[in-house]
Design a protein around this motif. Structure first.
Motif, PDB file in Angstrom:
ATOM      1  N   VAL A 180       0.836  -1.201   0.000  1.00  0.00           N
ATOM      2  CA  VAL A 180       0.000   0.000   0.000  1.00  0.00           C
ATOM      3  C   VAL A 180       0.872   1.254   0.000  1.00  0.00           C
ATOM      4  O   VAL A 180       0.550   2.257  -0.652  1.00  0.00           O
ATOM      5  N   SER A 181       1.997   1.195   0.716  1.00  0.00           N
ATOM      6  CA  SER A 181       2.903   2.351   0.752  1.00  0.00           C
ATOM      7  C   SER A 181       3.469   2.656  -0.623  1.00  0.00           C
ATOM      8  O   SER A 181       3.627   3.832  -0.996  1.00  0.00           O
ATOM      9  N   MET A 182       3.786   1.620  -1.405  1.00  0.00           N
ATOM     10  CA  MET A 182       4.297   1.855  -2.758  1.00  0.00           C
ATOM     11  C   MET A 182       3.225   2.446  -3.668  1.00  0.00           C
ATOM     12  O   MET A 182       3.517   3.301  -4.517  1.00  0.00           O
ATOM     13  N   ILE A 183       1.986   1.997  -3.485  1.00  0.00           N
ATOM     14  CA  ILE A 183       0.889   2.601  -4.250  1.00  0.00           C
ATOM     15  C   ILE A 183       0.761   4.082  -3.916  1.00  0.00           C
ATOM     16  O   ILE A 183       0.675   4.939  -4.801  1.00  0.00           O
ATOM     17  N   MET A 184       0.775   4.385  -2.617  1.00  0.00           N
ATOM     18  CA  MET A 184       0.629   5.774  -2.198  1.00  0.00           C
ATOM     19  C   MET A 184       1.855   6.603  -2.550  1.00  0.00           C
ATOM     20  O   MET A 184       1.741   7.809  -2.784  1.00  0.00           O
ATOM     21  N   ALA A 185       3.035   5.980  -2.594  1.00  0.00           N
ATOM     22  CA  ALA A 185       4.246   6.713  -2.978  1.00  0.00           C
ATOM     23  C   ALA A 185       4.145   7.186  -4.421  1.00  0.00           C
ATOM     24  O   ALA A 185       4.519   8.325  -4.742  1.00  0.00           O
ATOM     25  N   ARG A 186       3.647   6.333  -5.309  1.00  0.00           N
ATOM     26  CA  ARG A 186       3.486   6.744  -6.699  1.00  0.00           C
ATOM     27  C   ARG A 186       2.431   7.839  -6.816  1.00  0.00           C
ATOM     28  O   ARG A 186       2.644   8.831  -7.532  1.00  0.00           O
ATOM     29  N   LEU A 187       1.295   7.670  -6.128  1.00  0.00           N
ATOM     30  CA  LEU A 187       0.257   8.695  -6.184  1.00  0.00           C
ATOM     31  C   LEU A 187       0.742  10.000  -5.573  1.00  0.00           C
ATOM     32  O   LEU A 187       0.467  11.083  -6.091  1.00  0.00           O
ATOM     33  N   GLY A 188       1.475   9.902  -4.458  1.00  0.00           N
ATOM     34  CA  GLY A 188       1.990  11.102  -3.805  1.00  0.00           C
ATOM     35  C   GLY A 188       3.055  11.806  -4.610  1.00  0.00           C
ATOM     36  O   GLY A 188       3.188  13.030  -4.533  1.00  0.00           O
ATOM     37  N   ALA A 189       3.831  11.054  -5.409  1.00  0.00           N
ATOM     38  CA  ALA A 189       4.837  11.674  -6.266  1.00  0.00           C
ATOM     39  C   ALA A 189       4.190  12.485  -7.376  1.00  0.00           C
ATOM     40  O   ALA A 189       4.711  13.524  -7.787  1.00  0.00           O
ATOM     41  N   ARG A 190       3.043  12.014  -7.845  1.00  0.00           N
ATOM     42  CA  ARG A 190       2.338  12.712  -8.925  1.00  0.00           C
ATOM     43  C   ARG A 190       1.496  13.854  -8.381  1.00  0.00           C
ATOM     44  O   ARG A 190       1.412  14.921  -9.001  1.00  0.00           O
ATOM     45  N   THR A 191       0.856  13.641  -7.223  1.00  0.00           N
ATOM     46  CA  THR A 191      -0.025  14.646  -6.622  1.00  0.00           C
ATOM     47  C   THR A 191       0.326  14.797  -5.148  1.00  0.00           C
ATOM     48  O   THR A 191      -0.222  14.089  -4.297  1.00  0.00           O
ATOM     49  N   PRO A 192       1.249  15.682  -4.804  1.00  0.00           N
ATOM     50  CA  PRO A 192       1.680  15.820  -3.403  1.00  0.00           C
ATOM     51  C   PRO A 192       0.557  16.174  -2.433  1.00  0.00           C
ATOM     52  O   PRO A 192       0.668  15.901  -1.237  1.00  0.00           O
ATOM     53  N   ASP A 193      -0.526  16.773  -2.934  1.00  0.00           N
ATOM     54  CA  ASP A 193      -1.627  17.154  -2.045  1.00  0.00           C
ATOM     55  C   ASP A 193      -2.297  15.950  -1.401  1.00  0.00           C
ATOM     56  O   ASP A 193      -3.016  16.103  -0.395  1.00  0.00           O
ATOM     57  N   ILE A 194      -2.079  14.751  -1.944  1.00  0.00           N
ATOM     58  CA  ILE A 194      -2.664  13.547  -1.344  1.00  0.00           C
ATOM     59  C   ILE A 194      -2.175  13.368   0.088  1.00  0.00           C
ATOM     60  O   ILE A 194      -2.896  12.854   0.950  1.00  0.00           O
ATOM     61  N   ALA A 195      -0.943  13.802   0.357  1.00  0.00           N
ATOM     62  CA  ALA A 195      -0.398  13.677   1.715  1.00  0.00           C
ATOM     63  C   ALA A 195      -1.219  14.457   2.732  1.00  0.00           C
ATOM     64  O   ALA A 195      -1.278  14.079   3.910  1.00  0.00           O
ATOM     65  N   GLN A 196      -1.865  15.538   2.301  1.00  0.00           N
ATOM     66  CA  GLN A 196      -2.715  16.323   3.206  1.00  0.00           C
ATOM     67  C   GLN A 196      -4.055  15.636   3.445  1.00  0.00           C
ATOM     68  O   GLN A 196      -4.693  15.849   4.485  1.00  0.00           O
ATOM     69  N   LEU A 197      -4.485  14.820   2.504  1.00  0.00           N
ATOM     70  CA  LEU A 197      -5.773  14.145   2.611  1.00  0.00           C
ATOM     71  C   LEU A 197      -5.683  12.845   3.401  1.00  0.00           C
ATOM     72  O   LEU A 197      -6.656  12.446   4.055  1.00  0.00           O
ATOM     73  N   MET A 198      -4.533  12.190   3.365  1.00  0.00           N
ATOM     74  CA  MET A 198      -4.404  10.856   3.937  1.00  0.00           C
ATOM     75  C   MET A 198      -4.728  10.761   5.427  1.00  0.00           C
ATOM     76  O   MET A 198      -5.326   9.768   5.859  1.00  0.00           O
ATOM     77  N   PRO A 199      -4.370  11.740   6.275  1.00  0.00           N
ATOM     78  CA  PRO A 199      -4.745  11.613   7.688  1.00  0.00           C
ATOM     79  C   PRO A 199      -6.241  11.450   7.908  1.00  0.00           C
ATOM     80  O   PRO A 199      -6.670  10.693   8.789  1.00  0.00           O
ATOM     81  N   PHE A 200      -7.064  12.112   7.107  1.00  0.00           N
ATOM     82  CA  PHE A 200      -8.513  11.995   7.247  1.00  0.00           C
ATOM     83  C   PHE A 200      -8.996  10.611   6.774  1.00  0.00           C
ATOM     84  O   PHE A 200      -9.868  10.002   7.390  1.00  0.00           O
ATOM     85  N   VAL A 201      -8.408  10.135   5.670  1.00  0.00           N
ATOM     86  CA  VAL A 201      -8.762   8.807   5.176  1.00  0.00           C
ATOM     87  C   VAL A 201      -8.383   7.737   6.191  1.00  0.00           C
ATOM     88  O   VAL A 201      -9.172   6.830   6.505  1.00  0.00           O
ATOM     89  N   LEU A 202      -7.193   7.846   6.755  1.00  0.00           N
ATOM     90  CA  LEU A 202      -6.719   6.845   7.709  1.00  0.00           C
ATOM     91  C   LEU A 202      -7.499   6.903   9.018  1.00  0.00           C
ATOM     92  O   LEU A 202      -7.730   5.867   9.645  1.00  0.00           O
ATOM     93  N   ARG A 203      -7.901   8.080   9.425  1.00  0.00           N
ATOM     94  CA  ARG A 203      -8.700   8.184  10.654  1.00  0.00           C
ATOM     95  C   ARG A 203     -10.046   7.489  10.473  1.00  0.00           C
ATOM     96  O   ARG A 203     -10.520   6.774  11.358  1.00  0.00           O
ATOM     97  N   THR A 204     -10.651   7.672   9.314  1.00  0.00           N
ATOM     98  CA  THR A 204     -11.913   6.976   9.033  1.00  0.00           C
ATOM     99  C   THR A 204     -11.706   5.477   8.991  1.00  0.00           C
ATOM    100  O   THR A 204     -12.521   4.708   9.527  1.00  0.00           O
ATOM    101  N   TRP A 205     -10.633   5.049   8.366  1.00  0.00           N
ATOM    102  CA  TRP A 205     -10.312   3.620   8.294  1.00  0.00           C
ATOM    103  C   TRP A 205     -10.118   3.045   9.696  1.00  0.00           C
ATOM    104  O   TRP A 205     -10.559   1.921   9.986  1.00  0.00           O
ATOM    105  N   MET A 206      -9.470   3.800  10.575  1.00  0.00           N
ATOM    106  CA  MET A 206      -9.254   3.322  11.944  1.00  0.00           C
ATOM    107  C   MET A 206     -10.574   3.079  12.665  1.00  0.00           C
ATOM    108  O   MET A 206     -10.746   2.072  13.363  1.00  0.00           O
ATOM    109  N   TYR A 207     -11.538   3.984  12.485  1.00  0.00           N
ATOM    110  CA  TYR A 207     -12.797   3.870  13.210  1.00  0.00           C
ATOM    111  C   TYR A 207     -13.613   2.646  12.795  1.00  0.00           C
ATOM    112  O   TYR A 207     -14.459   2.173  13.567  1.00  0.00           O
ATOM    113  N   VAL A 208     -13.400   2.143  11.580  1.00  0.00           N
ATOM    114  CA  VAL A 208     -14.156   0.966  11.134  1.00  0.00           C
ATOM    115  C   VAL A 208     -13.335  -0.315  11.224  1.00  0.00           C
ATOM    116  O   VAL A 208     -13.770  -1.357  10.745  1.00  0.00           O
ATOM    117  N   SER A 209     -12.161  -0.241  11.867  1.00  0.00           N
ATOM    118  CA  SER A 209     -11.268  -1.400  11.922  1.00  0.00           C
ATOM    119  C   SER A 209     -11.262  -2.102  13.270  1.00  0.00           C
ATOM    120  O   SER A 209     -10.443  -2.994  13.499  1.00  0.00           O
TER     121      SER A 209
END
Length: 309
Positions: free
Chosen positions: A198-227
């Protein structure tokens, strides 16, 4: 007349300049290749394996430097997830009463927080692996997959430090040492493979669109609540018969929940096999292979684009 005589024939340049095909043939004849071209997948794997010592040294150096400015230093590797667990216990365990009906709730909660933090930190670090290390990427030639893998290895090392505190907590709350603790090893191997993919997938996406790094904390927080980090998925399903039939299987098949439950099953004797989803080891292996192999190939396909532009 002089202008006509001084003007070279238009065919002269075409006659002296080699054609594109001729240039390619000339380069191939002398063993020249395109700078930064993507190698074949088998060759890429060999290059990555040849730099395994760099990956290990880089991850260790990053881990050592992470808390170098703090007075407590490496103690924060253990204190950070413990403080998170304390906050979650107060909010979810005490105020929201998610501990009701869950035996050994403190070991249950701390195990979930530690294992989730491993996945969360690996993915966050992987998202910035290329975009946050452009100087290194542009200055040196090496397989770029070494970066997200080394960051995942760094988080695994940090988890192993934290596991010492987890063992103490288990013993303090009366959880005996058991042979099932050995199952933690294959569970961590599978989780590391999943995290790295998953980190390699996100590394490629983050290299193309650095703004994804700002979005990921919200995505991961939601993922945590359903895990099921702070609450028991099995207990929720058994208490709420009005839930749609697909909710339970989807929650239990969530890869983060799968690895958390496997670790709880290995370490906590009150966490029974009946609380695990069907074919849980096959499910954990499937997620690891899907993310690990798929993420690696997805990252490799864009190898020649990293650090450019």
């Amino acid at each position: 007349m002089s202008q006509v005589l001084d003007t070279p024939p238009p065919t002269t340049a075409r006659a002296t300049a080699p054609a594109g095909d001729d240039l390619a043939a000339l380069a191939a004849r002398h063993g020249l290749t395109v700078s930064g071209a993507r190698p074949s997948l088998p060759r890429y794997v060999r290059q990555l394996w040849a730099r395994r010592h760099f990956i290990a040294a880089f991850s260790t150096a990053k881990l050592t430097a992470q808390y170098s400015q703090a007075k407590l230093g490496q103690v924060w590797q253990v204190m950070t997830p413990l403080l998170n667990a304390a906050v979650y216990y107060l909010i979810f365990g005490v105020l929201l009463q998610t501990k009701d009906g869950v035996p050994d709730y403190v070991p249950f909660l701390v195990t979930g927080v530690f294992i989730w933090t491993f996945t969360q930190s690996s993915i966050l670090a992987g998202t910035r692996a290329i975009s946050g290390n452009l100087g290194l990427v542009r200055a040196l030639h090496f397989p770029r997959a070494a970066l997200p893998i080394s960051f995942c290895l760094q988080q695994l090392q940090q988890l192993l430090f934290s596991m010492a505190a987890l063992v103490v907590i288990l013993l303090v709350f009366g959880i005996p040492v058991a042979a099932s603790w050995v199952l933690a090893i294959p569970a961590l191997v599978l989780q590391f493979t999943f995290n790295a993919g998953v980190s390699m997938i996100m590394a490629r996406l983050g290299a193309r669109t650095p703004d994804i790094a700002q979005l990921m904390p919200f995505v991961l927080r939601t993922w945590m609540y359903v895990s099921g980090v702070m609450w028991s998925i099995d207990h929720l399903i058994s208490r709420h018969d009005d839930l749609p039939g697909w909710v339970g299987p989807v929650l239990q098949a969530n890869p983060a929940a799968v690895y958390i439950d496997l670790m709880r099953f290995a370490l906590i004797d009150s966490f029974r096999a009946s609380q695990l989803p069907d074919h849980v080891w096959m499910l954990a292996t499937g997620w690891a292979l899907l993310a690990g192999i798929g993420g690696f190939i997805y990252f490799w396909k864009a190898e020649e684009t990293y650090g450019r532009g």
